[in-house]
Enzyme design. Structure first.
Site, PDB file in Angstrom:
ATOM      1  N   HIS A   1       0.960  -1.171  -0.277  1.00 51.32           N
ATOM      2  CA  HIS A   1      -0.132  -0.044   0.008  1.00 51.32           C
ATOM      3  C   HIS A   1       0.820   1.304  -0.282  1.00 51.32           C
ATOM      4  O   HIS A   1       0.565   2.375  -0.563  1.00 51.32           O
ATOM      5  CB  HIS A   1      -0.695   0.007   1.281  1.00 51.32           C
ATOM      6  CG  HIS A   1      -2.186  -0.884   0.996  1.00 51.32           C
ATOM      7  ND1 HIS A   1      -2.531  -2.149   1.326  1.00 51.32           N
ATOM      8  CD2 HIS A   1      -3.568  -0.283   0.405  1.00 51.32           C
ATOM      9  CE1 HIS A   1      -3.438  -2.544   0.881  1.00 51.32           C
ATOM     10  NE2 HIS A   1      -4.138  -1.541   0.645  1.00 51.32           N
ATOM     11  N   GLY A   2       1.932   1.292   0.544  1.00 48.16           N
ATOM     12  CA  GLY A   2       2.869   2.371   0.454  1.00 48.16           C
ATOM     13  C   GLY A   2       4.159   2.126   1.255  1.00 48.16           C
ATOM     14  O   GLY A   2       4.229   1.361   2.074  1.00 48.16           O
TER      15      GLY A   2
END
Length: 341
Positions: A328-329
């Site tokens: 996600h990041g």
């Protein structure tokens, strides 16, 4: 190009549908794939045309690697080394653009190095089209896929409704719909369902999510700036953001599924009322279903799933959520978030 932008709703999408309808009615269905592929590339390149070269290079490389793997599967000579090379190449691509700066920062902080790495602009949708192509290569190795047409494969990867944020689709799910969708052309039922889903998605995104953001964003901005956030405001801001991210993402998925339906494609549901879940395990079966399914099929089960008892199940579950958080990041907050889940 955003789904809720005027250029998409009143120019790009109508033009795409008109071209699709004309080609199907004039018995030029063989041109529908090039038409949709061209429009998908326009859609992707609208933000930064330079990254079209990266996307097309990735598509061509994975097509060739997949063809080699599929040939080995057909002849009973599995090409595991080629699969490893293909998966490693995809991970290296996403690693360079998304994670190199993160690891360089860790090295600078812990070891005193001075890489001086400057973060580069993250290519749009790289996480999604990378995972989709990794799944394709694995399916080729399993004998479940193998696409002889470069145009069909390119459209499978770049199809504009699901390119930017999913749902993540599988080769087998899409390919069997190609011929039927293109031979029938637009239908009243598909248009009715598609327009309805798009309208619902736009309402979720524009009316609900964007208005919740007007309250949630200042709360988090004040906290980030070191301000004092009271108990009631903190909870209100957290709950507003919780609903904002759901209505934003599920609204996007509704628009993607609806747009695909206009063109005769049935994409799977990506959200199933996740906030009605009874526990966190059920929540992840209802939230971003295509991603959760991807992690189950291509990471959790290959790691052994729950076949080795409770310890292996716990270990593998923890591993996929750490990876999910990192996907996600490139930030410690996402890693902690994955571990907590």
């Amino acid at each position: 190009m955003l789904f809720n932008s005027y250029i998409f709703l009143f120019a790009f999408l109508p033009l795409t549908l008109v071209g699709f309808a004309v080609l199907s009615r004039m018995d030029h269905s063989k041109w529908i794939i090039p038409w949709l592929l061209a429009m998908s590339l326009v859609f992707y390149g609208w933000w930064q045309p330079i990254y079209l070269a990266l996307l097309l290079g990735s598509v061509i490389a994975n097509f060739l690697i997949g063809a080699s793997i599929a040939q080995g599967a057909r002849t009973g000579q599995p090409r595991t080394g080629v699969l490893f090379f293909g998966v490693a190449g995809n991970l290296a691509l996403i690693g360079w653009f998304k994670y190199l700066g993160f690891f360089a920062g860790i090295s600078d902080a812990l070891m005193g190095t001075e890489f001086g790495f400057v973060d580069v602009a993250l290519p749009l949708a790289i996480s999604f089209f990378t995972f989709q192509q990794i799944a394709y290569l694995v399916d080729c190795h399993r004998g479940l896929a193998g696409e002889p047409s470069i145009l069909k494969y390119a459209l499978f990867v770049t199809f504009f409704p699901q390119l930017i944020a999913g749902p993540i689709v599988h080769h087998s799910e899409v390919m069997r719909q190609y011929e039927t969708a293109f031979s029938r052309g637009p239908s009243a039922l598909n248009l009715a369902i598609g327009v309805t889903l798009i309208a619902v998605g736009l309402f979720k995104k524009v009316v609900i999510a964007d208005n919740l953001a007007l309250y949630a964003t200042p709360v988090f901005a004040d906290a980030d700036a070191g301000g004092t956030i009271g108990f009631a405001r903190a909870w209100a801001g957290t709950l507003a953001y919780t609903l904002q991210i759901y209505f934003d993402f599920s609204g996007y998925s509704d628009i993607a599924i609806g747009t695909s339906r206009l063109l005769g494609f049935n994409l799977k549901q990506n959200f199933n009322f996740p906030y009605f879940s009874r526990d966190i395990a059920e929540f992840w079966r209802r939230w971003h279903i295509s991603l959760s399914t991807w992690f189950r099929d291509y990471l959790y089960i290959p790691l052994g799933g729950s076949r080795g008892g409770t310890w292996m199940k716990v270990r593998n579950t923890f591993a996929i959520f750490l990876v999910s958080g990192f996907w996600h990041g490139a930030n410690w907050t996402f890693i902690i978030w994955g571990a907590l889940n």
